[in-house]
Design an enzyme around this catalytic site. Structure first.
Site, PDB file in Angstrom:
ATOM      1  CE1 TYR A   1      55.168  15.173 -23.332  1.00  0.00           C
ATOM      2  CE2 TYR A   1      54.660  12.828 -23.456  1.00  0.00           C
ATOM      3  CZ  TYR A   1      54.674  14.089 -24.035  1.00  0.00           C
ATOM      4  OH  TYR A   1      54.194  14.262 -25.308  1.00  0.00           O
TER       5      TYR A   1
ATOM      6  CE  LYS B   1      35.410 -12.258 -16.640  1.00  0.00           C
ATOM      7  NZ  LYS B   1      34.876 -12.703 -15.341  1.00  0.00           N
TER       8      LYS B   1
HETATM    9  C1  PLP Z   1      35.539 -13.885 -14.848  1.00  0.00           C
HETATM   10  C2  PLP Z   1      34.830 -15.007 -14.210  1.00  0.00           C
HETATM   11  C3  PLP Z   1      35.428 -16.280 -14.110  1.00  0.00           C
HETATM   12  C4  PLP Z   1      36.871 -16.544 -14.512  1.00  0.00           C
HETATM   13  O1  PLP Z   1      37.733 -16.039 -13.519  1.00  0.00           O
HETATM   14  P1  PLP Z   1      39.313 -16.251 -13.608  1.00  0.00           P
HETATM   15  O2  PLP Z   1      39.809 -15.734 -12.316  1.00  0.00           O
HETATM   16  O3  PLP Z   1      39.786 -15.442 -14.758  1.00  0.00           O
HETATM   17  O4  PLP Z   1      39.529 -17.695 -13.807  1.00  0.00           O
HETATM   18  C5  PLP Z   1      34.672 -17.309 -13.589  1.00  0.00           C
HETATM   19  N1  PLP Z   1      33.394 -17.100 -13.176  1.00  0.00           N
HETATM   20  C6  PLP Z   1      32.810 -15.896 -13.235  1.00  0.00           C
HETATM   21  C7  PLP Z   1      31.421 -15.731 -12.752  1.00  0.00           C
HETATM   22  C8  PLP Z   1      33.505 -14.811 -13.736  1.00  0.00           C
HETATM   23  O5  PLP Z   1      32.909 -13.610 -13.791  1.00  0.00           O
END
Ligand code: PLP
Length: 365
Positions: A261, A35
């Protein structure tokens, strides 16, 4: 010469990290979580590098899934949040995406859809995260409604997500598992035996006794530890992303003069200040404080003053032989993104994931 800010993506490291997943979860199929553009690493390139090494992929939306199909990634792809509207079911059918069902609304839409090809479904159960998912009773009813339905391919997979797996020893995780087991037992009484999916990275690395049929690693694939403390297994991961740039200006300033800044950093001695061509427009966190570590030719230096959009300044007074054109690593294999994140009140996940498009990515196989 072009602007030196760039990201290097080490695909060999990615595959090494998969081997660690396999070592930790030898009985599980691997759903690689891609994702948010594979946590900023480039979903298509990461998917291509992982094909054959994992069982399938997961993304958060249909747009992300379509992007992979358009790139001829024909592996199974799971939509972690399911469909956002009933219309999306048609695309799922056409492109063969697996679906999470996390709510009664999604369940009804799927049951009532006019479809010709059945879809694989994952029923998401809320065992304590309280973000998405059905409670036990809803899940039980959903499973019964889905089993044998003409829109469903095979049997649904039961999944849940851990809220606190990064806190080792936390009772919260054990309680979530107990909840999940209750549902499984309840279904077994009805002679329903389903495959399960539980583990994210924190659970894979930190909770070896929690085993399900389908593990879902995300951040550990990219070589970052989900834990804030030292962890023996997590320390074997290799960061996949390195963010780097170069020094484009050098100047000496007197004691009492300020940098950047807001003039927030003031020299306490005559100082050598290097300007690096990278800033918050390149994904470097603006709220990284003075003192955040940076590597110049492999030597540690410290951020001095506020991060600008395209540049930042570092104090290189104590380093030897620094010159314009020297390479600077902001995070990567020699300086862990989690350490930088600590100085910016965030986590490594966020730093890598919000990498903007303007930073060119260089992939090494
Ligand atoms: C993002 C996600 C994962 C992976 O999580 P990590 O902590 O990056 O391993 C697994 N399952 C779901 C449902 C997620 O949304």
């Amino acid at each position: 010469m072009s602007r030196p800010a760039k990201v290097r993506i080490d695909l060999k490291a990615l595959r090494q990290n998969v081997e660690i997943v396999k070592r930790c979860a030898p009985q599980s199929n691997i759903v690689a979580v891609l994702k948010a553009n594979a946590y900023g690493h480039g979903a298509i390139e990461v998917a291509e590098a992982l094909r054959g090494n994992v069982t399938m992929f997961a993304v958060s939306s249909i747009e992300e899934a379509v992007q992979l199909r358009d790139a001829n990634i024909n592996d199974n792809i799971l939509l972690l949040e399911g469909c956002f509207s009933a219309k999306e079911l048609l695309t799922c059918e056409k492109l063969n995406f697996d679906l999470v069902i996390h709510s009664d609304k999604q369940l009804q839409e799927l049951l009532n859809a006019k479809m010709t090809t059945p879809l694989k479904v994952w029923v998401k159960v809320d065992t304590g995260m309280h973000r998405l998912g059905m409670d036990q009773q809803q899940a039980e009813e959903a499973v019964n409604a889905l089993l044998g339905h003409h829109n469903i391919k095979g049997e649904p997979i039961l999944m849940t997500h851990m809220a606190s797996s990064d806190l080792l020893q936390a009772e919260y995780t054990s309680n979530q598992i107990a909840q999940f087991m209750q549902l499984i037992t309840q279904l077994q009484k009805q002679n329903i035996e389903l495959e399960t999916s539980v583990e994210n990275s924190g659970t894979i690395l930190g909770w070896p006794n929690i085993v399900s049929d389908w593990c879902r690693p995300g951040v550990m694939l990219y070589g970052l530890s989900p834990f804030s403390d030292e962890h023996a297994l997590a320390s074997k991961l290799t960061p996949v992303m390195t963010l780097e740039s170069e020094i484009i200006a050098l100047r000496t300033i007197d004691e009492g003069e300020c940098v950047g800044y807001g003039s927030t950093w003031k020299a306490t001695r005559p100082s050598l200040i290097a300007t690096v061509a990278i800033g918050y427009g390149d994904g470097y966190p603006r709220n990284a404080k003075s003192g955040t570590p940076v590597l110049v030719n492999g030597q540690r230096a410290c951020l001095a003053g506020r991060v600008s959009m395209d540049m930042l300044s570092i104090d290189v007074t104590d380093l030897n032989g620094v010159k314009i054109g020297d390479s600077v690593e902001l995070w990567g294999q020699s300086l862990n993104a989690n350490e930088v994140a600590y100085h910016a009140d965030t986590i490594g996940y966020e730093l890598v994931t919000r990498m903007p498009l303007r930073v060119p990515k260089h992939y090494a196989a």
